[in-house]
Design a protein around this motif. Structure first.
Motif, mmCIF file in Angstrom:
data_model
loop_
_atom_site.group_PDB
_atom_site.id
_atom_site.type_symbol
_atom_site.label_atom_id
_atom_site.label_comp_id
_atom_site.label_asym_id
_atom_site.label_seq_id
_atom_site.Cartn_x
_atom_site.Cartn_y
_atom_site.Cartn_z
ATOM 1 N N VAL A 1 0.805 -1.233 0.000
ATOM 2 C CA VAL A 1 0.000 0.000 0.000
ATOM 3 C C VAL A 1 0.831 1.273 0.000
ATOM 4 O O VAL A 1 0.337 2.332 -0.414
ATOM 5 C CB VAL A 1 -0.969 0.043 1.200
ATOM 6 N N LEU A 2 2.078 1.200 0.451
ATOM 7 C CA LEU A 2 2.842 2.445 0.577
ATOM 8 C C LEU A 2 3.091 3.100 -0.773
ATOM 9 O O LEU A 2 3.056 4.331 -0.883
ATOM 10 C CB LEU A 2 4.168 2.187 1.299
ATOM 11 N N MET B 1 9.591 6.252 0.583
ATOM 12 C CA MET B 1 9.730 4.863 0.153
ATOM 13 C C MET B 1 10.877 4.148 0.861
ATOM 14 O O MET B 1 11.005 2.918 0.767
ATOM 15 C CB MET B 1 9.928 4.799 -1.358
ATOM 16 N N THR B 2 11.685 4.896 1.599
ATOM 17 C CA THR B 2 12.682 4.258 2.452
ATOM 18 C C THR B 2 12.004 3.333 3.458
ATOM 19 O O THR B 2 12.579 2.322 3.883
ATOM 20 C CB THR B 2 13.522 5.321 3.192
ATOM 21 N N ALA B 3 10.780 3.677 3.821
ATOM 22 C CA ALA B 3 10.029 2.832 4.743
ATOM 23 C C ALA B 3 9.758 1.455 4.137
ATOM 24 O O ALA B 3 9.767 0.436 4.834
ATOM 25 C CB ALA B 3 8.713 3.514 5.129
ATOM 26 N N VAL C 1 -4.350 -2.655 -2.782
ATOM 27 C CA VAL C 1 -3.791 -1.545 -3.553
ATOM 28 C C VAL C 1 -4.888 -0.565 -3.969
ATOM 29 O O VAL C 1 -4.720 0.654 -3.884
ATOM 30 C CB VAL C 1 -3.035 -2.071 -4.789
ATOM 31 N N SER C 2 -6.025 -1.099 -4.413
ATOM 32 C CA SER C 2 -7.096 -0.230 -4.890
ATOM 33 C C SER C 2 -7.726 0.581 -3.754
ATOM 34 O O SER C 2 -7.898 1.803 -3.859
ATOM 35 C CB SER C 2 -8.185 -1.070 -5.579
ATOM 36 N N LEU C 3 -8.051 -0.106 -2.652
ATOM 37 C CA LEU C 3 -8.735 0.569 -1.550
ATOM 38 C C LEU C 3 -7.822 1.536 -0.808
ATOM 39 O O LEU C 3 -8.302 2.502 -0.218
ATOM 40 C CB LEU C 3 -9.308 -0.461 -0.581
ATOM 41 N N SER C 4 -6.516 1.275 -0.830
ATOM 42 C CA SER C 4 -5.601 2.187 -0.126
ATOM 43 C C SER C 4 -5.656 3.573 -0.743
ATOM 44 O O SER C 4 -5.664 4.587 -0.021
ATOM 45 C CB SER C 4 -4.178 1.638 -0.168
#
Length: 394
Positions: A38-39, A58-60, A161-164
């Motif tokens: 999701v990120l 995106m390091t996370a 992915v869609s709902l995020s």
């Protein structure tokens, strides 16, 4: 009773149903997969909230992968000592806490730290899920049971992915992590209501690399590394190819993820083929099929519609590749399943780094189509390793 009559009765006997516990394990996979995916879609919103850059956010994701690989290597071995269900419950509880911390993170640094902890939890949870899937599977339904569990990745790709993106737009990006945290907590509660049959090893937990001595494991880990490197190397640059080379909007990335996820999920309907033929026999051909799909992706890379259709077939082929890999690894040594699947997860997340970093220069200099052809070459390596004969495995 004659042998022919016995065979007829065995043939006509109804197949055992897939245990209800498998569907809960599907949900557990979906929770872990959702957090790992999701990120990317919400990164611009997260970056804007913190006044940071998208790469910094995106390091996370990189921290999550690092935590997953390290814990899969060094902590998953305790699954064999403590038991898969207890380890899975503890890991999902830690994941829920890490997701709450992610939702409340005041800075990018705090988000990175929270996702590192989430990765540590995932590195324990995934091997526990795979080990449990093999343990609860009725005889003759191993592939079908594992296939049901693997559809959790479809749920995370299609729904997660869609709902995020929807949640981030309608409420806030923090609501995305809060929602996944609630799902993780629900999974912890659900695990308390089911029975998972653990095969525990008495004495100290196996050493992290001790399972490398299990006969037949090295070729399978080589196959895993080649298979996963090919996937992440191509998938990591698919979105940029769609946007930059084909001129499609960024939203086309979501359509590609849905196409892949639907193909991956649809393959579960065909998993009985693996049970009938045997994972050992199917595995080399499954990887050759994936290699052929990469060649098709290279040929279709110039047209959006045909490429999306090919991506759906890619998802279907990869489902078979992952299913037979999990089946053969979990069959090597039931007493050390947790340790073995921990090595599998460690190799997988190492492949994330090798695939994305290694294919970057190739993509820049050679283009997407040639990257797909290189991935096809890696699948030849995977197929060769899968065909390697050893006394153990299936």
């Amino acid at each position: 009773m004659s042998n022919s009559n016995q065979s007829a009765i065995m043939t006509d006997a109804p197949r055992a149903p897939i245990p209800a516990a498998a569907y809960l394990l599907t949900g557990c996979i979906a929770v872990i997969g959702s957090n790992s995916l999701v990120l990317g879609p919400i990164a611009p919103a997260v970056a804007a909230s913190f006044g940071a850059s998208v790469p910094a956010v995106m390091t996370a994701a990189a921290a999550f992968g690092l935590g997953t690989s390290a814990s899969a290597l060094f902590l998953a071995r305790y699954i064999d000592r403590i038991g898969a269900r207890r380890m899975l419950q503890g890991a999902l509880l830690l994941l829920a806490i890490a997701l709450v911390a992610s939702a409340l993170a005041p800075t990018v640094t705090a988000l990175v730290a929270s996702q590192l902890v989430a990765g540590i939890a995932a590195g324990i949870a995934m091997p526990a899920i795979y080990a449990s899937s093999a343990a609860i599977a009725p005889p003759g339904r191993e592939s079908g049971t594992i296939g049901v569990v693997l559809t959790g990745w479809t749920l995370s790709m299609v729904a997660g992915v869609s709902l995020s993106a929807v949640l981030a737009d309608l409420i806030h990006w923090r609501a995305v992590f809060a929602a996944v945290a609630l799902l993780a907590a629900a999974a912890v509660a659900g695990l308390a209501t089911i029975s998972l049959h653990d095969t525990r090893k008495s004495g100290p937990a196996p050493s992290p690399l001790g399972a490398l001595a299990v006969s037949g494991i090295l070729p399978l880990l080589i196959a895993c590394g080649a298979f996963m490197t090919a996937f992440y190397g191509v998938y990591g640059y698919l979105g940029d190819h769609l946007h930059e080379a084909l001129g499609e909007p960024v939203s086309a990335n979501g359509l590609a993820a849905v196409a892949y996820g639907l193909g991956f999920g649809a393959a579960a309907l065909l998993d009985g083929v693996i049970d009938r033929l045997g994972a050992r026999r199917v595995m080399p051909f499954a990887y050759l099929l994936v290699g052929a799909v990469y060649v098709a992706i290279a040929l279709a890379s110039g047209g959006f519609g045909l490429l999306i259709a090919t991506i759906a077939v890619w998802g279907l082929a990869n489902h078979f590749g992952l299913n037979v890999l999990v089946m053969r690894l979990t069959a090597l040594d039931p007493v050390r399943r947790g340790t073995i699947m921990g090595l599998n997860s460690a190799v997988t997340y190492l492949a994330v780094t090798v695939g994305t970093a290694g294919f970057g220069p190739l993509y820049t200099s050679l283009g997407f189509a040639n990257c797909a052809l290189i991935a096809a070459g890696l699948m030849l390596v995977a197929a060769g390793a899968a065909a390697w004969r050893s006394p153990a495995g299936r």
